[in-house]
Write a protein that holds these residues in place. Structure first.
Motif, PDB file in Angstrom:
ATOM      1  N   LEU A  78      39.727 -41.222  13.946  1.00 22.61           N
ATOM      2  CA  LEU A  78      38.916 -41.100  12.738  1.00 22.61           C
ATOM      3  C   LEU A  78      37.440 -41.366  13.016  1.00 22.61           C
ATOM      4  CD1 LEU A  78      39.291 -40.548   9.693  1.00 22.61           C
ATOM      5  CD2 LEU A  78      39.482 -43.014   9.351  1.00 22.61           C
ATOM      6  N   SER A  79      37.161 -42.180  14.017  1.00 22.90           N
ATOM      7  CA  SER A  79      35.779 -42.584  14.288  1.00 22.90           C
ATOM      8  C   SER A  79      34.867 -41.385  14.548  1.00 22.90           C
ATOM      9  CB  SER A  79      35.727 -43.538  15.483  1.00 22.90           C
ATOM     10  OG  SER A  79      36.128 -42.892  16.682  1.00 22.90           O
ATOM     11  N   TRP A  80      35.383 -40.394  15.292  1.00 20.21           N
ATOM     12  CA  TRP A  80      34.537 -39.255  15.629  1.00 20.21           C
ATOM     13  C   TRP A  80      34.223 -38.378  14.427  1.00 20.21           C
ATOM     14  CZ3 TRP A  80      31.827 -39.496  19.757  1.00 20.21           C
ATOM     15  CH2 TRP A  80      32.290 -40.253  20.841  1.00 20.21           C
ATOM     16  N   LEU A  81      35.096 -38.368  13.435  1.00 22.32           N
ATOM     17  CA  LEU A  81      34.794 -37.600  12.214  1.00 22.32           C
ATOM     18  C   LEU A  81      33.584 -38.197  11.505  1.00 22.32           C
ATOM     19  CD1 LEU A  81      38.413 -37.014  10.796  1.00 22.32           C
ATOM     20  CD2 LEU A  81      36.949 -35.413  12.059  1.00 22.32           C
ATOM     21  N   PHE A  82      33.552 -39.529  11.416  1.00 22.25           N
ATOM     22  CA  PHE A  82      32.413 -40.194  10.784  1.00 22.25           C
ATOM     23  C   PHE A  82      31.139 -40.026  11.612  1.00 22.25           C
ATOM     24  CE2 PHE A  82      35.789 -42.461   8.533  1.00 22.25           C
ATOM     25  CZ  PHE A  82      35.260 -42.545   7.253  1.00 22.25           C
ATOM     26  N   ILE A  83      31.279 -40.136  12.934  1.00 21.56           N
ATOM     27  CA  ILE A  83      30.099 -40.018  13.795  1.00 21.56           C
ATOM     28  C   ILE A  83      29.513 -38.612  13.737  1.00 21.56           C
ATOM     29  CG2 ILE A  83      29.333 -40.033  16.209  1.00 21.56           C
ATOM     30  CD1 ILE A  83      31.439 -42.325  16.612  1.00 21.56           C
ATOM     31  N   LEU A  84      30.381 -37.598  13.827  1.00 26.67           N
ATOM     32  CA  LEU A  84      29.907 -36.214  13.750  1.00 26.67           C
ATOM     33  C   LEU A  84      29.253 -35.919  12.403  1.00 26.67           C
ATOM     34  CD1 LEU A  84      32.851 -34.347  15.497  1.00 26.67           C
ATOM     35  CD2 LEU A  84      30.475 -34.363  16.259  1.00 26.67           C
ATOM     36  N   LEU A  88      27.314 -43.405   7.848  1.00 29.74           N
ATOM     37  CA  LEU A  88      28.544 -42.813   8.367  1.00 29.74           C
ATOM     38  C   LEU A  88      28.702 -43.092   9.869  1.00 29.74           C
ATOM     39  CD1 LEU A  88      28.578 -39.339   6.571  1.00 29.74           C
ATOM     40  CD2 LEU A  88      30.008 -41.328   6.079  1.00 29.74           C
ATOM     41  N   ILE A  89      27.568 -43.030  10.571  1.00 24.62           N
ATOM     42  CA  ILE A  89      27.608 -43.322  12.010  1.00 24.62           C
ATOM     43  C   ILE A  89      28.053 -44.764  12.240  1.00 24.62           C
ATOM     44  CG2 ILE A  89      26.269 -43.454  14.140  1.00 24.62           C
ATOM     45  CD1 ILE A  89      24.398 -41.332  12.977  1.00 24.62           C
TER      46      ILE A  89
END
Length: 229
Positions: free
Chosen positions: A132-138, A148-149
């Motif tokens: 899930l972390s990469w969805l927020f980072i992207l 979000l990052i």
């Protein structure tokens, strides 16, 4: 706008990537070297594992043969030790060392070893949070929204914690393995240093994984700072 895979901050990952490549090469070469050397006592990996398990009162832990190379692992949910073909059937120093290492995890589980208990407890959360972390980072980088990052970085931190906790778990399992191999008599005293080389090479892969996770976290923090500019 900055993307988390292709930008100048990738340089932060280079040392960790080099270490990971070296670790993989080292474990492969060391394993292949000692898998060709039969142990003097002639124990197969499965026999070595059974002897060590029984010595520690873990007669209820089953040993199963699985396919693959270096796919060996202990499953605490089912209390099953799974050994790959060369380890299960082989009577080499590598086979005994790897089998004993996995038994080390079974012993940790039976003794309620705190780092292992903590690692097992966070696995489901870490797996979910890491993806899930990469969805927020992207999304944060695309929208230039640091909030979000930040959420993504917090979620990714779980992966770093997991890798750090894994180190004492793996080192302790190897230490137990070396003690048991000599105590049970699976390997001779002269063979123990060779088995240690096999386990040390395997441990280096966990060090490399931790270094990569930490480097990735540093890189994400740099990306976050850039997004604010």
């Amino acid at each position: 706008m900055y993307y988390p895979y292709f930008d100048s901050t990738m340089i932060v990952l280079i040392p960790a990537i080099i270490l990971a490549m070296y670790a993989q090469s080292k474990v492969k070469s060391t394993y292949e070297k000692y898998v060709r050397i039969a142990s003097q006592k002639g124990y197969t990996g499965a026999e070595a594992a059974r002897a060590i398990l029984d010595r520690n009162g873990l007669t209820d832990v089953r040993i199963e043969h699985i396919r693959g190379t270096l796919s060996d692992h202990y499953d605490p949910r089912t209390r099953v030790l799974r050994l790959s073909d060369m380890v299960y059937r082989g009577n080499s120093i590598s086979s005994s060392a790897i089998a004993a290492h996995e038994v080390g995890h079974a012993i940790q589980h039976a003794r309620d070893y705190a780092p292992l208990r903590f690692r097992n407890a966070i696995v489901p959360v870490v797996n979910f949070a890491s993806n899930l972390s990469w969805l927020f980072i992207l999304a944060g980088l695309f929208l230039s929204f640091t909030g979000l990052i930040d959420i993504g970085i917090i979620l990714f931190t779980g992966s770093v914690v997991f890798q750090i906790v894994t180190l004492p778990v793996e080192f302790n399992a190897s230490s137990r393995a070396l003690d048991e191999l000599e105590s049970v008599g699976v390997l001779t005293r002269e063979e123990i240093p060779h088995s240690k080389k096999v386990l040390d090479a395997a441990a280096l892969t966990y060090v490399a994984a931790t270094a990569t996770a930490v480097a990735q976290l540093v890189r994400l923090l740099l990306l976050r700072e850039r997004s604010r500019d």
